[in-house]
Design a protein around this motif. Sequence first.
Motif, PDB file in Angstrom:
ATOM      1  N   GLU A  93       0.756  -1.255  -0.016  1.00  0.00           N
ATOM      2  CA  GLU A  93       0.035  -0.045   0.241  1.00  0.00           C
ATOM      3  C   GLU A  93       0.709   1.391   0.133  1.00  0.00           C
ATOM      4  O   GLU A  93       0.348   2.402  -0.444  1.00  0.00           O
ATOM      5  CB  GLU A  93      -1.020   0.229   1.220  1.00  0.00           C
ATOM      6  N   ARG A 168     -10.941   1.098  -2.721  1.00  0.00           N
ATOM      7  CA  ARG A 168      -9.908   2.258  -2.270  1.00  0.00           C
ATOM      8  C   ARG A 168     -10.650   3.430  -2.755  1.00  0.00           C
ATOM      9  O   ARG A 168     -10.663   4.525  -1.623  1.00  0.00           O
ATOM     10  CB  ARG A 168      -8.749   2.058  -2.620  1.00  0.00           C
ATOM     11  N   LYS A 178      -5.725   7.457   4.307  1.00  0.00           N
ATOM     12  CA  LYS A 178      -4.987   6.169   3.766  1.00  0.00           C
ATOM     13  C   LYS A 178      -5.340   5.208   4.699  1.00  0.00           C
ATOM     14  O   LYS A 178      -5.615   4.012   4.297  1.00  0.00           O
ATOM     15  CB  LYS A 178      -3.546   6.576   3.578  1.00  0.00           C
ATOM     16  N   ILE A 182      -6.930   1.620   4.710  1.00  0.00           N
ATOM     17  CA  ILE A 182      -6.637   0.301   4.769  1.00  0.00           C
ATOM     18  C   ILE A 182      -7.319  -0.736   6.054  1.00  0.00           C
ATOM     19  O   ILE A 182      -7.711  -1.653   5.833  1.00  0.00           O
ATOM     20  CB  ILE A 182      -5.190   0.459   5.198  1.00  0.00           C
TER      21      ILE A 182
END
Lengths: 285, 291
Positions: A93, A168, A178, A182
Amino acid sequence: MTNSELNRLKDKAFQGFGIFCTLIGLVVLAIFLINILIDGLGRIDWDFLRNLPSRRAHRAGIYTAWIGTLWILVLSSLFAFPLGISAGIYLEEYGKKNRMASFLEVNISNLAGVPSIIYGLLGLEIFGRVFGLGGSLLTGALTLGLLILPIIIVTTRESIKAVPRSIRDASFALGASKWQTIWFQVLPASFGGIMTGVILALSRAVGEAAPLIVIGALAYVPFAPSSPMDEFTVLPIQIFNWISRPQAAFATNAAAAIIILLIITFTLNGIAVYLRHKWQKRVKW
Amino acid sequence: MRIQERIIEGLLWLSAAITILVTAGIIWVLLSESLTFFSEVSIIDFLTDKQWTPLFADKHFGILPLVAGTMLTTAIAIAVALPIGLTIAIYLNTYAPAGFRATIKPMLEILASIPTVVYGFFALTVVTPFLQSFIPNLAGFNSLSAGMVMGIMIIPMISSLSEDAISAVPKSLREGAYGMGATKFQTAFGVLVPAASSGILVSIILAISRAVGETMLVAIAAGQQPRLTANPLVPIETITTYIVQVSLGDVPHGSLEYRTIFAAGITLFIFTFALNNISFWIRKKYQEKYD
């Protein structure tokens, strides 16, 4: 015989040979399992699981060995799972394109190919001597933890990679950061895959003997370990120890212990296969 | 919020960076102990002496017998696993019905998941006595039986990686061959195997690397007698077995005998490291051939 007949004959012959080769491995596996069951099944009872090791084969048990195996599994999981999953998340990621990331990637594939006995030498020197942990459970768990780290990292990356970009993007569009994306989207969506990898890593750790022998896990431990600093033995080492003795009665013990070890390995692998199957079915992108 | 994000990223980076420490640790441990070893034993003796007897009174430190033992078991294992594994890959890919392939592949994977001590027991108590029934001068410990069982163990490595490589060959090539009237056999060996050769080569190299580093199987079934021979019927010793043998004994810490396991370890590491990197290089070079 014409050319085309000959070609067809070759084709059929190879098909037959293909079936033969495919079955040969399975037949050998079956012969072996039946053989082990005949040798060892009669030896397994509650006493075999509860008895301490003994010089007399019929009184010896695997209590210390399976307790040691359990300790090793729990301790190395505590250490390797968070580390491996975090590293997998980072590589997939965050650091994707730079040179550091490609170096990390090559390095991890290399670690996956290092023979397990070399990890034993690493554990012996670093954990055993430099950290002063000796041949304790902790040394063994840290050593095996490093050994299974590449497996966890690789499977974590693969399962995260399978989560589509659109999820995402949707999360970012709703204003998530972010890490929020996740934590709340990517990890839950890839949980099944990560679990599969984690369990396969455990099944690998259960069967390892060589690195633990090198760090000094003893073949004869009179009592079951009760703290991470205790000396220990594990099932595969106990089996190795019994195989190395000349008396036939110990070979029977080894066969019985192998049955227990195989039950553990097959159960773990079965869970992994089941999880993978279930997850692939449930999640449809 | 932003600070928290940075901290999390930093922690994740740290976990990834630890893997570099592991590699550095392995290289440091192997190098530092072997350098001390090579300050006492000449590296020329190490590489050329034909005897390995560090635990005896008359000490010789020639790694060749251990390397020969490792090569011998590996060669036997590959001789078993390569033809069988490659045939399975071709059969499953071009001949087998899809349902059969879907059940057989995971069943073959079972072979790879069995702990290697278990294979050692199998080689010692089943395969060796069986082979002795028609090879009377086969010793109780030998590289033949250990190598053959190791071959069975690594079949799934070769078969599944090669099958992946064959599946990756574009459909058009396969259909082109069928369109020309080729049989499946001709298509497999004339088109698919050559087109997938780099992937197949990678699977073979990885299998060799696995066989070289295999420990418990050979420690149990191949013997503990370092011997410079290509005879598969007699006891030998591999690099990995020697490390196990010393670890089980009570060699004093920091002695020359103790350091021999690191000298043996670095030899093993160099072999597997080279094999793994050759396989990367091949994969990188040929990866995008058909894109």
